[in-house]
Design a protein around this motif. Sequence first.
Motif, PDB file in Angstrom:
ATOM      1  N   VAL A 161       0.851  -1.203   0.000  1.00 31.02           N
ATOM      2  CA  VAL A 161       0.000   0.000   0.000  1.00 31.02           C
ATOM      3  C   VAL A 161       0.881   1.246   0.000  1.00 31.02           C
ATOM      4  N   LEU A 162       0.250   2.389  -0.250  1.00 36.94           N
ATOM      5  CA  LEU A 162       0.942   3.666  -0.170  1.00 36.94           C
ATOM      6  C   LEU A 162       1.059   4.086   1.288  1.00 36.94           C
ATOM      7  N   ALA A 163       2.226   4.575   1.671  1.00 31.13           N
ATOM      8  CA  ALA A 163       2.478   4.914   3.069  1.00 31.13           C
ATOM      9  C   ALA A 163       1.577   6.036   3.559  1.00 31.13           C
ATOM     10  N   LEU A 164       1.327   7.040   2.742  1.00 32.35           N
ATOM     11  CA  LEU A 164       0.564   8.214   3.184  1.00 32.35           C
ATOM     12  C   LEU A 164      -0.932   7.956   3.253  1.00 32.35           C
ATOM     13  N   SER A 165      -1.479   7.310   2.237  1.00 33.08           N
ATOM     14  CA  SER A 165      -2.935   7.169   2.159  1.00 33.08           C
ATOM     15  C   SER A 165      -3.445   5.791   2.548  1.00 33.08           C
ATOM     16  N   ARG A 217       8.721  -3.055  -4.383  1.00 30.23           N
ATOM     17  CA  ARG A 217       9.020  -1.849  -5.143  1.00 30.23           C
ATOM     18  C   ARG A 217       7.989  -1.670  -6.235  1.00 30.23           C
ATOM     19  N   ALA A 218       7.843  -0.439  -6.674  1.00 27.54           N
ATOM     20  CA  ALA A 218       6.906  -0.105  -7.752  1.00 27.54           C
ATOM     21  C   ALA A 218       7.410   1.148  -8.450  1.00 27.54           C
ATOM     22  N   ALA A 219       7.050   1.289  -9.703  1.00 28.95           N
ATOM     23  CA  ALA A 219       7.477   2.447 -10.486  1.00 28.95           C
ATOM     24  C   ALA A 219       7.009   3.733  -9.824  1.00 28.95           C
ATOM     25  N   GLY A 220       7.939   4.666  -9.637  1.00 31.03           N
ATOM     26  CA  GLY A 220       7.602   5.962  -9.049  1.00 31.03           C
ATOM     27  C   GLY A 220       7.715   6.006  -7.543  1.00 31.03           C
ATOM     28  N   TYR A 221       8.081   4.888  -6.916  1.00 31.68           N
ATOM     29  CA  TYR A 221       8.175   4.839  -5.457  1.00 31.68           C
ATOM     30  C   TYR A 221       9.523   4.222  -5.046  1.00 31.68           C
ATOM     31  N   GLY A 222       9.942   4.530  -3.828  1.00 29.93           N
ATOM     32  CA  GLY A 222      11.170   3.945  -3.310  1.00 29.93           C
ATOM     33  C   GLY A 222      10.951   2.513  -2.870  1.00 29.93           C
ATOM     34  N   GLU A 223      12.024   1.766  -2.825  1.00 26.57           N
ATOM     35  CA  GLU A 223      11.966   0.377  -2.382  1.00 26.57           C
ATOM     36  C   GLU A 223      11.781   0.314  -0.876  1.00 26.57           C
ATOM     37  N   THR A 224      11.013  -0.656  -0.408  1.00 25.91           N
ATOM     38  CA  THR A 224      10.813  -0.838   1.025  1.00 25.91           C
ATOM     39  C   THR A 224      11.080  -2.296   1.408  1.00 25.91           C
ATOM     40  N   GLN A 225      11.272  -2.534   2.689  1.00 28.39           N
ATOM     41  CA  GLN A 225      11.601  -3.881   3.157  1.00 28.39           C
ATOM     42  C   GLN A 225      10.995  -4.140   4.516  1.00 28.39           C
ATOM     43  N   LEU A 226      10.862  -5.426   4.846  1.00 27.97           N
ATOM     44  CA  LEU A 226      10.287  -5.838   6.121  1.00 27.97           C
ATOM     45  C   LEU A 226      10.847  -7.204   6.478  1.00 27.97           C
ATOM     46  N   PHE A 227      11.230  -7.388   7.749  1.00 26.97           N
ATOM     47  CA  PHE A 227      11.733  -8.678   8.205  1.00 26.97           C
ATOM     48  C   PHE A 227      10.563  -9.576   8.588  1.00 26.97           C
ATOM     49  N   VAL A 228      10.541 -10.793   8.044  1.00 30.49           N
ATOM     50  CA  VAL A 228       9.456 -11.745   8.283  1.00 30.49           C
ATOM     51  C   VAL A 228      10.061 -13.103   8.612  1.00 30.49           C
ATOM     52  N   VAL A 239       0.716  -9.389   6.394  1.00 29.70           N
ATOM     53  CA  VAL A 239       1.946  -8.620   6.190  1.00 29.70           C
ATOM     54  C   VAL A 239       1.642  -7.406   5.305  1.00 29.70           C
ATOM     55  N   GLU A 240       2.125  -6.248   5.709  1.00 29.39           N
ATOM     56  CA  GLU A 240       1.852  -5.026   4.951  1.00 29.39           C
ATOM     57  C   GLU A 240       3.148  -4.269   4.687  1.00 29.39           C
ATOM     58  N   LEU A 241       3.394  -3.998   3.417  1.00 27.30           N
ATOM     59  CA  LEU A 241       4.550  -3.217   2.994  1.00 27.30           C
ATOM     60  C   LEU A 241       4.055  -1.874   2.493  1.00 27.30           C
ATOM     61  N   ARG A 242       4.698  -0.789   2.986  1.00 31.00           N
ATOM     62  CA  ARG A 242       4.235   0.563   2.670  1.00 31.00           C
ATOM     63  C   ARG A 242       5.286   1.282   1.841  1.00 31.00           C
ATOM     64  N   LEU A 243       4.864   1.723   0.664  1.00 32.96           N
ATOM     65  CA  LEU A 243       5.754   2.423  -0.259  1.00 32.96           C
ATOM     66  C   LEU A 243       5.626   3.922  -0.124  1.00 32.96           C
TER      67      LEU A 243
END
Length: 244
Positions: A161-165, A217-228, A239-243
């Motif tokens: 998902v998007l981090a802000l919205s 990762r997605a076009a137009g956004y920075g890469e994110t990571q999470l330890f699982v 599990v939720e990753l926020r871009l």
Amino acid sequence: PEVQTNVFWPQVTTDGDGKFRLGGLFAAKYRLRASPPKSQTWMTNGSGLEISVRTGESVDGIRLVYEASGTLEISGRIADERDAPVRGAHVSGYLSSGEGGSQTQSDEEGEYVISGLAAGAYNVSVNHQSYTGDNRMNIQAGATDVDFVLKGRGGIEGRVVLALSGEPVEDFEVQCANGRHNILPPWLDGQFTRVRSPDGRFSLKELEVGECTLFARAAGYGETQLFVTVKSGETATGVELRLE
């Protein structure tokens, strides 16, 4: 013995007279070597008999002399967590110097024998597509009962998902790297799974157990990571990753 080449590892087993035939080869230079039955002895640089094959050519009269690297073996049994035998596991034994080794597969009873080994300490690794791999260090050639119990695999399900919205990202890539990583290992850059999902959901299956780093990762956004943590026979959900 079995006869191998070092290009794409075709191999055949000799008949009762020691004769062999390798077919379907590309026009190229090959190095041939005889190895123990049911094992593949690795060839070091410059070893083996070099043969050139031209298009449409059949090379006859080749004579290979079987010279084993050694006469020692490493053997054992491979089972799952319920003590059921694991058939078809790839088992490799290699010297830490990388200058010698051999590999084989486990049989119907989960038993394996790595043969043709010279004296020394070997690293033994076991891999199977349905289980988490394992390895042992400094196993002396000649050792028996070098047994392995392989854990199963697990999975991860979640959303990107998007981090802000908090809105779902509909087109993204995910990747799970074994262990903890603060940055993406470069050798995994081309191994992402692309996902198109209107609600941003993804599912990764057949992952090796243990701690892993989940990247998105997605076009137009920075890469994110999470330890699982991936557990045998289980799927980590929610599990939720926020871009950003």
